[in-house]
Design a protein around this motif. Sequence first.
Motif, PDB file in Angstrom:
ATOM      1  N   VAL A 118       0.828  -1.208   0.000  1.00  0.00           N
ATOM      2  CA  VAL A 118       0.000   0.000   0.000  1.00  0.00           C
ATOM      3  C   VAL A 118       0.862   1.258   0.000  1.00  0.00           C
ATOM      4  CG1 VAL A 118      -1.647   1.346   1.359  1.00  0.00           C
ATOM      5  CG2 VAL A 118      -1.983  -1.101   1.078  1.00  0.00           C
ATOM      6  N   SER A 119       1.924   1.272   0.782  1.00  0.00           N
ATOM      7  CA  SER A 119       2.780   2.470   0.846  1.00  0.00           C
ATOM      8  C   SER A 119       3.412   2.763  -0.497  1.00  0.00           C
ATOM      9  CB  SER A 119       3.861   2.288   1.919  1.00  0.00           C
ATOM     10  OG  SER A 119       4.749   1.230   1.585  1.00  0.00           O
ATOM     11  N   ARG A 120       3.835   1.715  -1.217  1.00  0.00           N
ATOM     12  CA  ARG A 120       4.394   1.909  -2.562  1.00  0.00           C
ATOM     13  C   ARG A 120       3.332   2.479  -3.502  1.00  0.00           C
ATOM     14  NH1 ARG A 120       6.863  -3.103  -0.828  1.00  0.00           N
ATOM     15  NH2 ARG A 120       9.043  -3.350  -1.498  1.00  0.00           N
ATOM     16  N   PHE A 121       2.120   1.913  -3.442  1.00  0.00           N
ATOM     17  CA  PHE A 121       1.051   2.330  -4.353  1.00  0.00           C
ATOM     18  C   PHE A 121       0.690   3.802  -4.174  1.00  0.00           C
ATOM     19  CE2 PHE A 121      -3.692   2.806  -4.707  1.00  0.00           C
ATOM     20  CZ  PHE A 121      -3.718   2.956  -6.095  1.00  0.00           C
ATOM     21  N   TYR A 122       0.417   4.231  -2.936  1.00  0.00           N
ATOM     22  CA  TYR A 122      -0.004   5.622  -2.733  1.00  0.00           C
ATOM     23  C   TYR A 122       1.125   6.608  -3.019  1.00  0.00           C
ATOM     24  CZ  TYR A 122      -4.481   4.113  -0.866  1.00  0.00           C
ATOM     25  OH  TYR A 122      -5.731   3.566  -0.733  1.00  0.00           O
ATOM     26  N   TYR A 182      11.527  -1.306  -5.112  1.00  0.00           N
ATOM     27  CA  TYR A 182      10.255  -0.584  -5.229  1.00  0.00           C
ATOM     28  C   TYR A 182       9.230  -1.424  -5.968  1.00  0.00           C
ATOM     29  CZ  TYR A 182       7.110   3.349  -5.134  1.00  0.00           C
ATOM     30  OH  TYR A 182       6.035   4.158  -4.839  1.00  0.00           O
ATOM     31  N   TRP A 183       9.630  -2.100  -7.041  1.00  0.00           N
ATOM     32  CA  TRP A 183       8.670  -2.796  -7.892  1.00  0.00           C
ATOM     33  C   TRP A 183       8.578  -4.283  -7.584  1.00  0.00           C
ATOM     34  CZ3 TRP A 183       5.453   0.415  -9.649  1.00  0.00           C
ATOM     35  CH2 TRP A 183       5.849   1.699 -10.010  1.00  0.00           C
ATOM     36  N   SER A 184       8.836  -4.626  -6.347  1.00  0.00           N
ATOM     37  CA  SER A 184       8.811  -6.027  -5.958  1.00  0.00           C
ATOM     38  C   SER A 184       7.480  -6.700  -6.275  1.00  0.00           C
ATOM     39  CB  SER A 184       9.099  -6.146  -4.450  1.00  0.00           C
ATOM     40  OG  SER A 184       9.082  -7.483  -4.027  1.00  0.00           O
TER      41      SER A 184
END
Length: 441
Positions: free
Chosen positions: A362-366, A410-412
């Motif tokens: 979620v943190s990566r997405f937002y 980041y793109w895991s």
Amino acid sequence: MKFIISTSSLQCQIADILPCNNGKKAQLIFALIRAYGLLDYFDHVNDATVATIKDMTKFHTLDYVKHLLTEEFTYNSTEYIEKEDQVLRLAEVARKFYQDSDVEDDNQVLWFDNEYELFRYFKEEFNNANSEIDDVSKLDDKDFTKYGLQHDCPKFPFLSMYLQVIVGGTLSLLQHIDHQTPSIAINWDGGRHHALKHYASGFCYVNDIVLLIQSLRRKGWKRVTYIDFDLHYGDGVAKAFRFSENVQTISVHLYEPGFFPGTGSLEETRNSKQMVNLPVLHGMDDKYLLELISSVITPLIETFNAECIVIQCGSDGLSGDKYNEWQLSIRGLTHAIISIMDMFRDKQVFLLGGGGYNELLVSRFYTYLTSKVLELYGNNISSSIPEDDSEVLLRDHEFIELYKDENYRYWSYDNDGEQKTSLQNDNKKLHIEELKQFYHL
């Protein structure tokens, strides 16, 4: 164009009092957005704001709100000062990071050891906001059932503080908008779309979305479009505006037997004015969602021609979420949201959070979505996230070690063969054709 966001270390720590946030969801979002320097591009960054009973009863019933905001313990109780706290355990991690690293804390970040410290920091504001509460008798078993305060919506310590700050954060966005200047306004801690007029449901106690839309209408925006991308049906918002001719509600959601909330069928829209339900099945991917947007959602939005839009950006449909029902990528869901926003370049746009139960995902997405929103309107963002390098690492920040098991990438979750899982997509193109016929497109 104005850019407004409601976020701060104070707000996110209070947001994480909600049990389903697992004590870290909001804090990880705030810390990562801050690490990428994205807050520097906003005209207004609102700190934690406290909503009042008067604010909440613009939609919810007075009796219900009074019960929500009346704690069954005293804030001065020593047990909340002395207890071993699990909710705000990231405070110690953050402080240690700044002590052990060369990164300087700019003194704008305050980390608290427990909920009592947070309340004490805001004590005067909370007392003023609750001044209208008369004595409310202790809830009995019938009251808990009556108000839905059980199962996934129990009363928990400092519930009133949580509700007032989350609702206050969403409503604070209205302070900086006007009819002359288009704005982008964000509260990733908001988006509580299940709460009903006098009933809590689905981790949602007060419906900040309904309150926001009502406020927009009172301030002179005649037509509002609401779009919900959460895995779950946005039932609280849809029901609130079921018979409205001026509020269009569009919800894309999983609709299968036994899946919460169990509503959201096409048939439910037949007697409504502007309610649009778009039920889909297990395994929806980026391609299917984008086709749904271009074939169904975009034409409906264009026909309605709203003056502003509110988007609930729930992330529990992402591949890697614990529900494992849809297989949307961070890039794919972001592109879907941006494609809708692109239709409202000269209008008011509100972005709210929602579901999402893998906090690292979620943190990566937002963070990525925030950067793309800023880029959409031409901001020269030097700190944007590289998309062409699958090996790109997350920026160093106070909670970086929580991403250790994912190799700090980041793109895991968007890379095949890593966190990404491939699901069978049960959705067929024929269903989109059926939706077009149903809505006369």
